[in-house]
Design a protein around this motif. Structure first.
Motif, PDB file in Angstrom:
ATOM      1  N   UNK A 198      50.098  47.798  51.374  1.00 47.04           N
ATOM      2  CA  UNK A 198      50.030  47.579  50.166  1.00 47.04           C
ATOM      3  C   UNK A 198      49.269  46.662  49.238  1.00 47.04           C
ATOM      4  N   UNK A 199      49.239  45.377  49.219  1.00 46.61           N
ATOM      5  CA  UNK A 199      48.422  44.347  48.082  1.00 46.61           C
ATOM      6  C   UNK A 199      47.638  43.596  49.014  1.00 46.61           C
ATOM      7  N   UNK A 200      47.278  44.172  50.366  1.00 49.00           N
ATOM      8  CA  UNK A 200      45.844  43.960  50.606  1.00 49.00           C
ATOM      9  C   UNK A 200      44.742  44.870  49.627  1.00 49.00           C
ATOM     10  N   UNK A 201      45.753  46.249  49.857  1.00 49.59           N
ATOM     11  CA  UNK A 201      45.075  47.386  49.416  1.00 49.59           C
ATOM     12  C   UNK A 201      44.293  47.259  47.876  1.00 49.59           C
ATOM     13  N   UNK A 202      45.804  46.814  47.061  1.00 51.31           N
ATOM     14  CA  UNK A 202      45.172  46.733  45.758  1.00 51.31           C
ATOM     15  C   UNK A 202      44.068  45.826  45.449  1.00 51.31           C
ATOM     16  N   UNK A 203      44.427  44.667  46.525  1.00 57.27           N
ATOM     17  CA  UNK A 203      42.817  43.289  45.782  1.00 57.27           C
ATOM     18  C   UNK A 203      41.467  44.548  46.146  1.00 57.27           C
ATOM     19  N   UNK A 204      41.780  45.039  47.141  1.00 54.25           N
ATOM     20  CA  UNK A 204      40.322  45.645  47.804  1.00 54.25           C
ATOM     21  C   UNK A 204      39.845  46.834  46.304  1.00 54.25           C
ATOM     22  N   UNK A 205      40.902  47.655  46.012  1.00 56.58           N
ATOM     23  CA  UNK A 205      40.672  48.729  45.234  1.00 56.58           C
ATOM     24  C   UNK A 205      40.235  47.740  43.791  1.00 56.58           C
ATOM     25  N   UNK A 206      40.557  47.352  43.379  1.00 58.58           N
ATOM     26  CA  UNK A 206      40.634  46.095  42.009  1.00 58.58           C
ATOM     27  C   UNK A 206      38.725  45.511  42.623  1.00 58.58           C
ATOM     28  N   UNK A 207      39.226  44.704  43.315  1.00 59.49           N
ATOM     29  CA  UNK A 207      37.520  43.961  44.104  1.00 59.49           C
ATOM     30  C   UNK A 207      36.611  45.063  44.189  1.00 59.49           C
ATOM     31  N   UNK A 208      37.193  46.188  44.359  1.00 62.70           N
ATOM     32  CA  UNK A 208      36.552  47.542  44.603  1.00 62.70           C
ATOM     33  C   UNK A 208      35.229  48.084  43.067  1.00 62.70           C
ATOM     34  N   UNK A 209      35.884  47.792  42.940  1.00 69.37           N
ATOM     35  CA  UNK A 209      36.360  48.714  41.222  1.00 69.37           C
ATOM     36  C   UNK A 209      35.481  47.841  40.322  1.00 69.37           C
ATOM     37  N   UNK A 210      35.465  46.719  40.060  1.00 72.56           N
ATOM     38  CA  UNK A 210      34.727  45.353  39.193  1.00 72.56           C
ATOM     39  C   UNK A 210      32.935  45.839  40.026  1.00 72.56           C
ATOM     40  N   UNK A 211      32.618  46.168  41.349  1.00 77.85           N
ATOM     41  CA  UNK A 211      31.397  45.876  41.685  1.00 77.85           C
ATOM     42  C   UNK A 211      30.687  46.983  41.441  1.00 77.85           C
ATOM     43  N   UNK A 212      31.736  48.717  41.529  1.00 79.72           N
ATOM     44  CA  UNK A 212      31.661  49.914  41.716  1.00 79.72           C
ATOM     45  C   UNK A 212      30.767  49.670  39.810  1.00 79.72           C
ATOM     46  N   UNK A 213      31.639  49.104  38.140  1.00 81.92           N
ATOM     47  CA  UNK A 213      31.031  48.809  37.430  1.00 81.92           C
ATOM     48  C   UNK A 213      29.936  48.069  37.183  1.00 81.92           C
ATOM     49  N   UNK A 214      29.664  47.143  38.347  1.00 82.50           N
ATOM     50  CA  UNK A 214      28.908  46.618  37.857  1.00 82.50           C
ATOM     51  C   UNK A 214      27.563  47.266  37.964  1.00 82.50           C
ATOM     52  N   UNK A 215      28.329  47.887  39.287  1.00 75.87           N
ATOM     53  CA  UNK A 215      26.402  48.930  39.391  1.00 75.87           C
ATOM     54  C   UNK A 215      26.155  49.721  38.895  1.00 75.87           C
ATOM     55  N   UNK A 216      27.244  50.039  37.700  1.00 69.17           N
ATOM     56  CA  UNK A 216      26.855  51.398  37.200  1.00 69.17           C
ATOM     57  C   UNK A 216      26.224  50.527  35.822  1.00 69.17           C
ATOM     58  N   UNK A 217      25.762  48.615  35.715  1.00 68.25           N
ATOM     59  CA  UNK A 217      25.231  48.193  34.171  1.00 68.25           C
ATOM     60  C   UNK A 217      26.424  48.346  33.195  1.00 68.25           C
ATOM     61  N   UNK A 218      27.744  47.670  34.130  1.00 66.82           N
ATOM     62  CA  UNK A 218      29.045  47.620  32.965  1.00 66.82           C
ATOM     63  C   UNK A 218      28.861  45.400  32.945  1.00 66.82           C
ATOM     64  N   UNK A 219      29.705  44.881  32.272  1.00 68.76           N
ATOM     65  CA  UNK A 219      29.421  43.595  31.863  1.00 68.76           C
ATOM     66  C   UNK A 219      31.269  43.413  31.333  1.00 68.76           C
ATOM     67  N   UNK A 220      31.167  42.487  32.479  1.00 61.46           N
ATOM     68  CA  UNK A 220      32.982  42.149  32.600  1.00 61.46           C
ATOM     69  C   UNK A 220      33.254  41.315  31.897  1.00 61.46           C
ATOM     70  N   UNK A 221      34.157  40.699  31.005  1.00 65.01           N
ATOM     71  CA  UNK A 221      34.175  40.179  30.040  1.00 65.01           C
ATOM     72  C   UNK A 221      35.738  39.718  29.520  1.00 65.01           C
ATOM     73  N   UNK A 222      36.388  38.907  29.114  1.00 70.13           N
ATOM     74  CA  UNK A 222      37.814  38.896  28.641  1.00 70.13           C
ATOM     75  C   UNK A 222      38.080  38.783  27.347  1.00 70.13           C
ATOM     76  N   UNK A 223      38.697  39.215  26.873  1.00 71.19           N
ATOM     77  CA  UNK A 223      39.458  38.893  25.785  1.00 71.19           C
ATOM     78  C   UNK A 223      40.521  38.535  25.568  1.00 71.19           C
ATOM     79  N   UNK A 224      41.395  38.398  24.082  1.00 69.11           N
ATOM     80  CA  UNK A 224      42.603  37.588  24.154  1.00 69.11           C
ATOM     81  C   UNK A 224      43.382  37.622  24.396  1.00 69.11           C
ATOM     82  N   UNK A 225      44.552  37.514  25.228  1.00 72.15           N
ATOM     83  CA  UNK A 225      45.550  38.073  25.243  1.00 72.15           C
ATOM     84  C   UNK A 225      46.615  37.919  24.484  1.00 72.15           C
ATOM     85  N   UNK A 226      46.609  36.678  23.473  1.00 69.22           N
ATOM     86  CA  UNK A 226      47.893  36.601  22.325  1.00 69.22           C
ATOM     87  C   UNK A 226      46.965  36.974  21.339  1.00 69.22           C
TER      88      UNK A 226
END
Length: 522
Positions: A198-226
């Motif tokens: 399950x957790x191997x698949x979870x890692x693959x899902x998030x990794x692939x999701x990031x790739x798919x977003x980048x392929x569609x021209x989205x920039x990954x950013x980080x915003x404050x948690x506090x």
């Protein structure tokens, strides 16, 4: 009581005064099995053997060997004479005379190893006989195939890398052990291969999701948690205090307002794989901290995001699972094609068996929420907007019926303080939520970019808070200031990663897809 069952007991770590026990007192209170392992550890050390060693570097893994050589005959493997080094945990040990078979498990799977006195020498074989299930070892040797056809490593050497003081449980599954599995996830992962998967698949899902977003021209950013004030959603936040600044702060309930500030700043397509924190109840669908992917797309509408989410989920299922048919909780869910679209009023009217026009009658709405499975008392209903009452009916009567992927849209403006109003009916907003398996997976809308309308929405929320709504959105003057500079037409969405993983791994509880779910202390 068996050795394995004893191993999951919780030993005392403090004395009667609540003070931490010394190591000597702690060990004295352990069960006999653990004390025996500690005695072995001390004997190894007395003999000059390092029980927590380093410097062993494996050159292959169990799954790689099985992929390359499973199915080959004994003679083929003898001719190949494949030498390799492996490291992993001993999961089972069987002795027979001058030899032993053991199961060695690494991060990729399990492979059989064979240790014989003739191959490793009597001193090392005698040392190995004192190893325990759970010990981590390094082995080196040549692959062969046993008479039963099992790929096996014939060890020329074996070294103890880590002594395990606590024996593994023999059985670590079922309802009676659910709490222990969540609390001691490290053991759960060791002995339950489906959990690891399950957790191997979870890692693959998030990794692939990031790739798919980048392929569609989205920039990954980080915003404050506090944050100085928690915004971007209707929820109770967790509160903390920043000593250096001398101010109270909040763990974010959503990254929305910061991401939209970036759209104002010129980042037209942004996303964040974000951890959110909401001070709310726990259930099979809710954890106080959870993961969402939130994203914003300038010059797009919420209907564009329907198509985007469809394509993302379909591609994930195809790439990770090799199918677009999910099986979850006894349901067969088909994510292919164009997903169903359903208006809120349409769904509520259908389940109540009335015309949509009936939903504009206040008396009818108050009477309807009084008969819900979790009824709303009349004095509480009287203080709620028509939109809130409509949503109560939808959440309790309609949501659970939405098994196939469905976009539910046209939400009341009163429950959507950050959404753009519909051009044709200002009492509703251009917003949708996506449902699958009867639970919400995501939320999206055309973003409100009129600063004065936004400010008035915040003022309305302040009024709601004064009337007792603890989840009402606070005023955010800086966000209004950002909108005053001008935010382009924009649509944004949040996709629940935990719930999506639940669907894609046939996991019934959100705790089954979060490595360390929030738990009450023992």
């Amino acid at each position: 009581m068996s050795e394995e069952v004893k191993s999951v007991e919780i030993e005392s770590t403090v004395n009667a005064q609540g003070e931490a026990l010394s190591n000597e007192a702690y060990v004295a209170g352990l069960n006999a099995v653990m004390r025996g392992r500690i005695e072995k550890m001390e004997a190894f050390r007395d003999a000059g053997i390092e029980v927590y060693a380093t410097g062993f570097e494996p050159n292959t893994r169990a799954a790689d060997l099985k992929k390359a050589y499973d199915g080959k005959s004994h003679d083929e493997m003898e001719a190949l004479a494949v030498s390799c080094k492996l490291a992993g945990r001993l999961m089972a040990i069987r002795f027979f005379g001058k030899g032993s078979f053991a199961a060695l498990k690494d991060a990729t799977g399990t492979i059989q190893i064979h240790i014989s006195r003739d191959a490793v020498g009597e001193p090392l074989f005698e040392q190995y006989k004192k190893y325990d299930v759970g010990d981590i070892v390094g082995v080196e040797g040549v692959l062969f195939v046993t008479k039963t056809g099992e790929l096996t490593l014939r060890c020329a050497s074996i070294v103890l890398l880590t002594k395990s003081l606590r024996p593994l449980p023999e059985k670590w599954h079922g309802l009676t052990d659910t709490e222990s599995r969540y609390r001691q996830r490290y053991v759960d992962l060791m002995v339950n291969d489906p959990v690891r998967e399950v957790f191997y698949k979870r890692s693959l899902i998030t990794q692939r999701l990031r790739e798919l977003m980048a392929e569609r021209g989205f920039l990954e950013v980080e915003t404050p948690m506090m944050q100085i004030q928690a915004g971007g959603a209707a929820a109770r936040p967790f509160k903390t205090h920043h000593n250096a600044l001398g101010i109270d702060m909040y763990l974010r309930i959503a990254p929305e307002l910061f991401l939209k500030r970036l759209v104002v700043g010129g980042f037209e397509r942004v996303f964040e794989m974000n951890r959110n924190f909401r001070n709310e109840g726990l259930s099979r669908r809710h954890n106080p901290e959870f993961t969402m992917m939130e994203f914003y797309m300038a010059y797009a509408t919420y209907t564009d995001l329907m198509c985007l989410i469809e394509s993302l989920v379909q591609k994930l299922c195809e790439d990770i699972l090799g199918t677009q048919t999910l099986r979850w909780n006894g349901h067969e869910i088909n994510v292919s094609g164009s997903w169903q679209r359903l208006r809120i009023r349409e769904g509520v009217a259908a389940v109540l068996g009335v015309e949509e026009s009936k939903l504009s009658e206040r008396v009818f709405l108050e009477a309807s929420v009084a008969t819900l499975p979790e009824p709303i008392p009349a004095h509480i209903a009287a203080s709620k907007s028509d939109g809130h009452l409509l949503m109560e009916i939808f959440e309790q009567r309609v949501e659970s019926t939405l098994i196939q992927p469905t976009f539910v849209y046209e939400y009341p403006a009163s429950v959507s303080p950050l959404s753009r109003r519909n051009d044709h009916d200002k009492t509703y907003v251009d917003r949708f939520e996506v449902f699958m398996g009867g639970i919400e997976l995501g939320n999206a809308f055309n973003e409100l970019n009129d600063p004065l309308d936004q400010r008035q929405r915040f003022l309305d929320q302040i009024h709601n808070r004064a009337r007792g709504d603890e989840e009402a959105h606070p005023m955010d003057d800086d966000y209004v200031r950002a909108l005053e500079y001008g935010m382009p037409p924009c649509a944004g969405a949040g996709l629940g990663i935990d719930r999506l993983v639940m669907m894609m791994t046939n996991s019934d509880s959100i705790r089954d897809v979060i490595l360390f779910p929030t738990m009450r202390p023992d």
